[in-house]
Enzyme design. Sequence first.
Site, PDB file in Angstrom:
ATOM      1  N   ASN A 184      -5.161   1.804 -13.498  1.00 15.93           N
ATOM      2  CA  ASN A 184      -3.924   0.897 -13.038  1.00 15.93           C
ATOM      3  C   ASN A 184      -2.705   1.527 -13.147  1.00 15.93           C
ATOM      4  O   ASN A 184      -2.262   2.120 -13.858  1.00 15.93           O
ATOM      5  CB  ASN A 184      -4.002  -0.389 -13.440  1.00 15.93           C
ATOM      6  CG  ASN A 184      -2.953  -1.280 -12.974  1.00 15.93           C
ATOM      7  OD1 ASN A 184      -2.905  -1.697 -11.849  1.00 15.93           O
ATOM      8  ND2 ASN A 184      -2.183  -2.020 -13.915  1.00 15.93           N
TER       9      ASN A 184
ATOM     10  N   ARG B 147      -5.660  -8.922  -8.544  1.00 17.41           N
ATOM     11  CA  ARG B 147      -6.730  -9.900  -9.017  1.00 17.41           C
ATOM     12  C   ARG B 147      -7.108  -9.369 -10.385  1.00 17.41           C
ATOM     13  O   ARG B 147      -7.055  -7.914 -10.522  1.00 17.41           O
ATOM     14  CB  ARG B 147      -8.000  -9.904  -8.300  1.00 17.41           C
ATOM     15  CG  ARG B 147      -7.885 -10.260  -6.828  1.00 17.41           C
ATOM     16  CD  ARG B 147      -7.052 -11.656  -6.618  1.00 17.41           C
ATOM     17  NE  ARG B 147      -7.779 -12.701  -7.106  1.00 17.41           N
ATOM     18  CZ  ARG B 147      -7.163 -13.881  -7.015  1.00 17.41           C
ATOM     19  NH1 ARG B 147      -5.875 -14.304  -6.741  1.00 17.41           N
ATOM     20  NH2 ARG B 147      -7.963 -15.156  -7.545  1.00 17.41           N
ATOM     21  N   LEU B 148      -7.444  -9.850 -11.408  1.00 16.63           N
ATOM     22  CA  LEU B 148      -7.595  -9.411 -12.730  1.00 16.63           C
ATOM     23  C   LEU B 148      -9.113  -8.954 -12.774  1.00 16.63           C
ATOM     24  O   LEU B 148     -10.033  -9.913 -12.052  1.00 16.63           O
ATOM     25  CB  LEU B 148      -7.478 -10.378 -13.793  1.00 16.63           C
ATOM     26  CG  LEU B 148      -6.258 -10.795 -14.257  1.00 16.63           C
ATOM     27  CD1 LEU B 148      -6.289 -11.812 -15.357  1.00 16.63           C
ATOM     28  CD2 LEU B 148      -5.413  -9.453 -14.583  1.00 16.63           C
TER      29      LEU B 148
ATOM     30  N   ASN C 259       1.626   3.086  -2.610  1.00 13.78           N
ATOM     31  CA  ASN C 259       0.918   3.840  -3.523  1.00 13.78           C
ATOM     32  C   ASN C 259      -0.490   4.537  -2.831  1.00 13.78           C
ATOM     33  O   ASN C 259      -0.653   5.443  -3.095  1.00 13.78           O
ATOM     34  CB  ASN C 259       0.621   3.305  -4.992  1.00 13.78           C
ATOM     35  CG  ASN C 259       1.731   3.160  -5.699  1.00 13.78           C
ATOM     36  OD1 ASN C 259       2.144   4.170  -6.732  1.00 13.78           O
ATOM     37  ND2 ASN C 259       2.351   1.887  -5.964  1.00 13.78           N
TER      38      ASN C 259
ATOM     39  N   GLY D  91       0.775  -1.206   0.102  1.00 14.36           N
ATOM     40  CA  GLY D  91       0.011  -0.070  -0.021  1.00 14.36           C
ATOM     41  C   GLY D  91       0.831   1.340   0.039  1.00 14.36           C
ATOM     42  O   GLY D  91       0.244   2.347   0.421  1.00 14.36           O
TER      43      GLY D  91
ATOM     44  N   HIS E 215       1.309   0.409 -13.252  1.00 10.75           N
ATOM     45  CA  HIS E 215       2.114  -0.842 -13.540  1.00 10.75           C
ATOM     46  C   HIS E 215       3.505  -0.328 -13.612  1.00 10.75           C
ATOM     47  O   HIS E 215       3.918   0.636 -14.040  1.00 10.75           O
ATOM     48  CB  HIS E 215       1.682  -1.180 -15.005  1.00 10.75           C
ATOM     49  CG  HIS E 215       2.617  -2.496 -15.346  1.00 10.75           C
ATOM     50  ND1 HIS E 215       1.943  -3.691 -14.856  1.00 10.75           N
ATOM     51  CD2 HIS E 215       3.582  -2.557 -16.067  1.00 10.75           C
ATOM     52  CE1 HIS E 215       3.074  -4.705 -15.338  1.00 10.75           C
ATOM     53  NE2 HIS E 215       3.929  -4.012 -16.181  1.00 10.75           N
TER      54      HIS E 215
HETATM   55  C1  GRF Z   1       3.446  -1.552  -7.461  1.00  4.22           C
HETATM   56  O1  GRF Z   1       4.697  -1.747  -7.931  1.00  4.22           O
HETATM   57  C2  GRF Z   1       2.174  -1.330  -8.517  1.00  4.22           C
HETATM   58  O2  GRF Z   1       3.070  -0.759  -9.833  1.00  4.22           O
HETATM   59  C3  GRF Z   1       2.085  -2.579  -8.843  1.00  4.22           C
HETATM   60  O3  GRF Z   1       1.958  -3.228  -7.344  1.00  4.22           O
HETATM   61  C4  GRF Z   1       3.038  -2.363  -6.505  1.00  4.22           C
HETATM   62  C5  GRF Z   1       2.052  -2.338  -5.496  1.00  4.22           C
HETATM   63  O4  GRF Z   1       2.851  -1.595  -4.564  1.00  4.22           O
HETATM   64  N1  GRF Z   1       0.787  -2.782  -9.496  1.00  4.22           N
HETATM   65  P1  GRF Z   1       2.346  -0.730  -3.021  1.00  4.22           P
HETATM   66  O5  GRF Z   1       1.230  -1.803  -2.578  1.00  4.22           O
HETATM   67  O6  GRF Z   1       1.631   0.348  -3.624  1.00  4.22           O
HETATM   68  O7  GRF Z   1       3.399  -0.792  -2.346  1.00  4.22           O
END
Ligand code: GRF
Length: 212
Positions: A107, A91-92, A13, A11, A109
């Site tokens: 999303n 999950r997709l 992000n 978490g 990535h």
């Molecule tokens: C990030 O690298 C994001 O790009 C990917 O999963 C990771 C999640 O990291 N989809 P966090 O849970 O936000 O630390």
Amino acid sequence: MNVGVLVSGSGTNLQALIDRGQRGELGPANLVVVGCNVPDCPALARAKLAAVPSFVVDHRDYPERPPFDRALVAALRAHQVDLVVLAGFNRLLGKDLLDAFPGRVVNIHPALLPAFPGVRAQRQAFDAGVKIAGCTVHFVDHGVDTGPIIAQAAVRVQDDDDDEALRLRILAEEHRLLPAVVRAIAERRVVLEGRRVRVLGATPATDPLRSL
Ligand code: GRF
């Protein structure tokens, strides 16, 4: 614009979005709920600490995808979510969720799509020996990391990097890019034209080469 964030892991992000929101830096975007498919994941603790409402839809309770999607939709709708942000959601998503939020699911990535979609993208990039890596925020469609690209940020791969050092350098860019895109969407500055996305009045944070 009410934002719901779906998470599965650490978490960081999500934390970046919480921090920006608390500093009033998300514009009209309002983080109203955090949804998780993994009970007790660290991201949920971050939501609780920040007093953001949260819910859990445990995918293990849903052997089929459509009922899982519908449970997510119901929970998101209960919080009047307008924009769904996948921030490390593992999950997709299927038709039920995408149809419920048409053009309103994004999303983050950790690679410069369309290179290195799918899992362990940073590792894929590292193993491929690329000299420039980065992250992408894109609209979600029915494919795996195939939706229209909204913004990207790039980082250099250093000769003495290991894959963890590269992962962390990309992650720091994710924390800048995702809130900037969420703000831009909330400010109605993101325009989808077929496969191409224009970000009107792009700030330096959404400039793909800003970090080079
Ligand atoms: C990030 O690298 C994001 O790009 C990917 O999963 C990771 C999640 O990291 N989809 P966090 O849970 O936000 O630390």
